[in-house]
Design a protein around this motif. Sequence first.
Motif, PDB file in Angstrom:
ATOM      1  N   SER A  34       0.833  -1.204   0.000  1.00 55.38           N
ATOM      2  CA  SER A  34       0.000   0.000   0.000  1.00 55.38           C
ATOM      3  C   SER A  34       0.868   1.255   0.000  1.00 55.38           C
ATOM      4  CB  SER A  34      -0.926  -0.018   1.214  1.00 55.38           C
ATOM      5  OG  SER A  34      -1.656   1.167   1.297  1.00 55.38           O
ATOM      6  N   SER A  35       1.882   1.291   0.854  1.00 56.17           N
ATOM      7  CA  SER A  35       2.784   2.446   0.919  1.00 56.17           C
ATOM      8  C   SER A  35       3.501   2.666  -0.411  1.00 56.17           C
ATOM      9  CB  SER A  35       3.817   2.261   2.029  1.00 56.17           C
ATOM     10  OG  SER A  35       3.191   2.238   3.282  1.00 56.17           O
TER      11      SER A  35
ATOM     12  N   ILE B  91      10.685   1.678   1.886  1.00 57.91           N
ATOM     13  CA  ILE B  91      10.901   0.638   2.902  1.00 57.91           C
ATOM     14  C   ILE B  91      11.653   1.207   4.091  1.00 57.91           C
ATOM     15  CG2 ILE B  91      12.076  -1.547   3.386  1.00 57.91           C
ATOM     16  CD1 ILE B  91      11.491  -2.268   0.390  1.00 57.91           C
ATOM     17  N   ARG B  92      12.689   2.001   3.830  1.00 61.06           N
ATOM     18  CA  ARG B  92      13.441   2.624   4.928  1.00 61.06           C
ATOM     19  C   ARG B  92      12.548   3.563   5.746  1.00 61.06           C
ATOM     20  NH1 ARG B  92      18.527   1.251   4.907  1.00 61.06           N
ATOM     21  NH2 ARG B  92      19.635   0.819   2.986  1.00 61.06           N
ATOM     22  N   ARG B  93      11.654   4.269   5.078  1.00 63.89           N
ATOM     23  CA  ARG B  93      10.726   5.172   5.771  1.00 63.89           C
ATOM     24  C   ARG B  93       9.800   4.365   6.696  1.00 63.89           C
ATOM     25  NH1 ARG B  93       7.117   7.453   1.820  1.00 63.89           N
ATOM     26  NH2 ARG B  93       9.009   8.165   0.821  1.00 63.89           N
ATOM     27  N   GLU B  94       9.338   3.227   6.217  1.00 73.01           N
ATOM     28  CA  GLU B  94       8.459   2.371   7.028  1.00 73.01           C
ATOM     29  C   GLU B  94       9.213   1.821   8.242  1.00 73.01           C
ATOM     30  OE1 GLU B  94       5.087   1.744   6.657  1.00 73.01           O
ATOM     31  OE2 GLU B  94       5.262   3.356   5.194  1.00 73.01           O
ATOM     32  N   ILE B  95      10.471   1.452   8.043  1.00 79.28           N
ATOM     33  CA  ILE B  95      11.288   0.963   9.159  1.00 79.28           C
ATOM     34  C   ILE B  95      11.490   2.081  10.175  1.00 79.28           C
ATOM     35  CG2 ILE B  95      13.626   0.219   9.805  1.00 79.28           C
ATOM     36  CD1 ILE B  95      13.660  -1.444   7.208  1.00 79.28           C
ATOM     37  N   LYS B  96      11.774   3.280   9.698  1.00 83.33           N
ATOM     38  CA  LYS B  96      11.982   4.430  10.593  1.00 83.33           C
ATOM     39  C   LYS B  96      10.737   4.701  11.424  1.00 83.33           C
ATOM     40  CE  LYS B  96      14.120   8.330  11.855  1.00 83.33           C
ATOM     41  NZ  LYS B  96      13.859   8.409  13.261  1.00 83.33           N
ATOM     42  N   LYS B  97       9.556   4.628  10.805  1.00 83.12           N
ATOM     43  CA  LYS B  97       8.306   4.830  11.547  1.00 83.12           C
ATOM     44  C   LYS B  97       8.194   3.825  12.689  1.00 83.12           C
ATOM     45  CE  LYS B  97       5.393   6.255   7.668  1.00 83.12           C
ATOM     46  NZ  LYS B  97       4.255   5.813   6.841  1.00 83.12           N
TER      47      LYS B  97
ATOM     48  N   VAL C 253      10.670  -8.114   9.461  1.00 85.45           N
ATOM     49  CA  VAL C 253      10.090  -8.484   8.168  1.00 85.45           C
ATOM     50  C   VAL C 253      10.524  -7.484   7.097  1.00 85.45           C
ATOM     51  CG1 VAL C 253       7.941  -8.754   6.857  1.00 85.45           C
ATOM     52  CG2 VAL C 253       8.108  -9.681   9.176  1.00 85.45           C
ATOM     53  N   LEU C 254      10.434  -6.187   7.410  1.00 83.32           N
ATOM     54  CA  LEU C 254      10.788  -5.154   6.441  1.00 83.32           C
ATOM     55  C   LEU C 254      12.265  -5.211   6.052  1.00 83.32           C
ATOM     56  CD1 LEU C 254       8.753  -2.164   7.891  1.00 83.32           C
ATOM     57  CD2 LEU C 254       8.364  -3.291   5.695  1.00 83.32           C
ATOM     58  N   GLU C 255      13.126  -5.537   7.009  1.00 82.35           N
ATOM     59  CA  GLU C 255      14.566  -5.568   6.726  1.00 82.35           C
ATOM     60  C   GLU C 255      14.930  -6.636   5.707  1.00 82.35           C
ATOM     61  OE1 GLU C 255      16.215  -5.771  10.695  1.00 82.35           O
ATOM     62  OE2 GLU C 255      16.480  -3.593  10.745  1.00 82.35           O
TER      63      GLU C 255
END
Length: 151
Positions: free
Chosen positions: A32-33, A57-63, A89-91
């Motif tokens: 979605s992002s 993906i990095r932005r989602e990890i930061k959040k 999971v994101l990594e």
Amino acid sequence: MSTIAARLTEDMKTAMKAKDSVTLNVVRGLKSSLKYAAIEKAGADGELDDNEALVVIRREIKKRQDSVSQYESGGRPELAATEKAEIAVLENYLPAAMSEADLIALVDAVIAETGATTKKDMGKVMKLLQERSEGRADNKVLSTEVNKRLG
């Protein structure tokens, strides 16, 4: 379609079959992002290349990292654990990180190439570093290394 988007679709199917709700929720949210970012960039039919997808993906990890620190300071370890599982999971979608020696060599090479001598030159150094590191190094780490050399 980027390779990350194709991989997300396959991982979503796998997570559904395995009834892995954490992975499934993270992958759905990430898809979605990525779609929102593509629409923002190029309209309804837009697509992101892999480098742009890595930024998302990095932005989602930061959040999630921010949420972990908030939950831990608020005394909610169970919520922090959930966020940490989502980060794991994101990594999986990030490329292998650069070794410290490679990172230092890259920073030194870019500083020499740009002729940077003061912090005023940091912008052009960071821009080139981000392109050359190809998502294999966190921008905060890159910035810290540049500051050590230009400080």
